[in-house]
Write a protein that holds these residues in place. Sequence first.
Motif, PDB file in Angstrom:
ATOM      1  N   ALA A   1      -5.572 -11.406  -6.561  1.00 58.01           N
ATOM      2  CA  ALA A   1      -5.606 -12.450  -5.536  1.00 58.01           C
ATOM      3  C   ALA A   1      -4.262 -12.577  -4.817  1.00 58.01           C
ATOM      4  N   SER A   2      -3.184 -12.319  -5.552  1.00 57.89           N
ATOM      5  CA  SER A   2      -1.847 -12.519  -4.988  1.00 57.89           C
ATOM      6  C   SER A   2      -1.525 -11.534  -3.869  1.00 57.89           C
ATOM      7  N   VAL A   3      -2.212 -10.391  -3.819  1.00 58.42           N
ATOM      8  CA  VAL A   3      -1.932  -9.399  -2.779  1.00 58.42           C
ATOM      9  C   VAL A   3      -3.156  -9.069  -1.936  1.00 58.42           C
ATOM     10  N   LYS A   4      -4.248  -9.744  -2.206  1.00 58.39           N
ATOM     11  CA  LYS A   4      -5.478  -9.486  -1.447  1.00 58.39           C
ATOM     12  C   LYS A   4      -5.241  -9.781   0.028  1.00 58.39           C
ATOM     13  N   GLY A   5      -5.715  -8.894   0.872  1.00 59.39           N
ATOM     14  CA  GLY A   5      -5.475  -9.042   2.301  1.00 59.39           C
ATOM     15  C   GLY A   5      -4.279  -8.249   2.783  1.00 59.39           C
ATOM     16  N   ARG A   6      -3.389  -7.880   1.865  1.00 59.10           N
ATOM     17  CA  ARG A   6      -2.224  -7.061   2.227  1.00 59.10           C
ATOM     18  C   ARG A   6      -2.293  -5.679   1.575  1.00 59.10           C
ATOM     19  N   PHE A   7      -2.831  -5.602   0.366  1.00 59.73           N
ATOM     20  CA  PHE A   7      -2.901  -4.349  -0.367  1.00 59.73           C
ATOM     21  C   PHE A   7      -4.345  -3.870  -0.430  1.00 59.73           C
ATOM     22  N   ALA A   8      -4.522  -2.566  -0.440  1.00 63.16           N
ATOM     23  CA  ALA A   8      -5.842  -1.966  -0.591  1.00 63.16           C
ATOM     24  C   ALA A   8      -5.728  -0.749  -1.500  1.00 63.16           C
ATOM     25  N   ILE A   9      -6.775  -0.496  -2.273  1.00 61.47           N
ATOM     26  CA  ILE A   9      -6.788   0.642  -3.192  1.00 61.47           C
ATOM     27  C   ILE A   9      -7.927   1.569  -2.806  1.00 61.47           C
ATOM     28  N   SER A  10      -7.696   2.871  -2.946  1.00 57.03           N
ATOM     29  CA  SER A  10      -8.732   3.849  -2.650  1.00 57.03           C
ATOM     30  C   SER A  10      -8.550   5.054  -3.565  1.00 57.03           C
ATOM     31  N   SER A  11      -9.588   5.880  -3.641  1.00 60.56           N
ATOM     32  CA  SER A  11      -9.509   7.068  -4.484  1.00 60.56           C
ATOM     33  C   SER A  11     -10.071   8.269  -3.743  1.00 60.56           C
ATOM     34  N   ASP A  12      -9.541   9.423  -4.052  1.00 56.29           N
ATOM     35  CA  ASP A  12     -10.009  10.683  -3.480  1.00 56.29           C
ATOM     36  C   ASP A  12     -10.311  11.611  -4.649  1.00 56.29           C
ATOM     37  N   ASN A  13     -11.593  11.733  -4.967  1.00 56.75           N
ATOM     38  CA  ASN A  13     -11.984  12.549  -6.119  1.00 56.75           C
ATOM     39  C   ASN A  13     -11.579  14.005  -5.956  1.00 56.75           C
ATOM     40  N   ALA A  14     -11.692  14.509  -4.757  1.00 53.65           N
ATOM     41  CA  ALA A  14     -11.392  15.923  -4.519  1.00 53.65           C
ATOM     42  C   ALA A  14      -9.934  16.234  -4.825  1.00 53.65           C
ATOM     43  N   LYS A  15      -9.065  15.267  -4.619  1.00 52.34           N
ATOM     44  CA  LYS A  15      -7.639  15.459  -4.871  1.00 52.34           C
ATOM     45  C   LYS A  15      -7.183  14.820  -6.176  1.00 52.34           C
ATOM     46  N   ASN A  16      -8.118  14.203  -6.903  1.00 51.49           N
ATOM     47  CA  ASN A  16      -7.749  13.490  -8.133  1.00 51.49           C
ATOM     48  C   ASN A  16      -6.571  12.552  -7.891  1.00 51.49           C
ATOM     49  N   THR A  17      -6.646  11.824  -6.808  1.00 48.93           N
ATOM     50  CA  THR A  17      -5.542  10.966  -6.402  1.00 48.93           C
ATOM     51  C   THR A  17      -6.055   9.563  -6.065  1.00 48.93           C
ATOM     52  N   VAL A  18      -5.296   8.585  -6.496  1.00 56.31           N
ATOM     53  CA  VAL A  18      -5.563   7.184  -6.178  1.00 56.31           C
ATOM     54  C   VAL A  18      -4.419   6.680  -5.314  1.00 56.31           C
ATOM     55  N   TYR A  19      -4.757   5.847  -4.345  1.00 61.22           N
ATOM     56  CA  TYR A  19      -3.759   5.345  -3.408  1.00 61.22           C
ATOM     57  C   TYR A  19      -3.670   3.828  -3.460  1.00 61.22           C
ATOM     58  N   LEU A  20      -2.478   3.336  -3.177  1.00 60.92           N
ATOM     59  CA  LEU A  20      -2.287   1.908  -2.973  1.00 60.92           C
ATOM     60  C   LEU A  20      -1.631   1.737  -1.607  1.00 60.92           C
TER      61      LEU A  20
END
Length: 124
Positions: free
Chosen positions: A62-81
């Motif tokens: 909740a403290s960063v909602k609206g400013r931070f987002a998380i995603s993942s790319d299975n093909a690259k085995n990578t998670v992003y913030l």
Amino acid sequence: QVQLVESGGGLVQAGGSLRLSCAASGRTFSNDAMGWFRQAPGKEREFQAAITWSGGKSYIAASVKGRFAISSDNAKNTVYLQMNSLKPEDTAVYYCAAKEGWRNLATSQQYDYWGQGTQVTVSS
């Protein structure tokens, strides 16, 4: 075993953006939770966000909602913030972590694997 390597940290001015990456190798399962935490000097490690490798589930603190987002790319085995509208109080070492299952996401002790961390510094 899972190996995690973070990258993308650096120095940014307040109001700027950064995208952190977490590259995973070794065993990964679609329902594993990949989490991001941060730790500022003298403070406890703080949960920021989590996502499953499948991308089907995600959760932002909740403290960063609206400013931070998380995603993942299975093909690259990578998670992003993706971090936007950064503030000086966002300054910390950011860690990527992995655990089995989608419970107790905000509890750092529940995570089995950790990266080495990447420093984010936000200047005012």
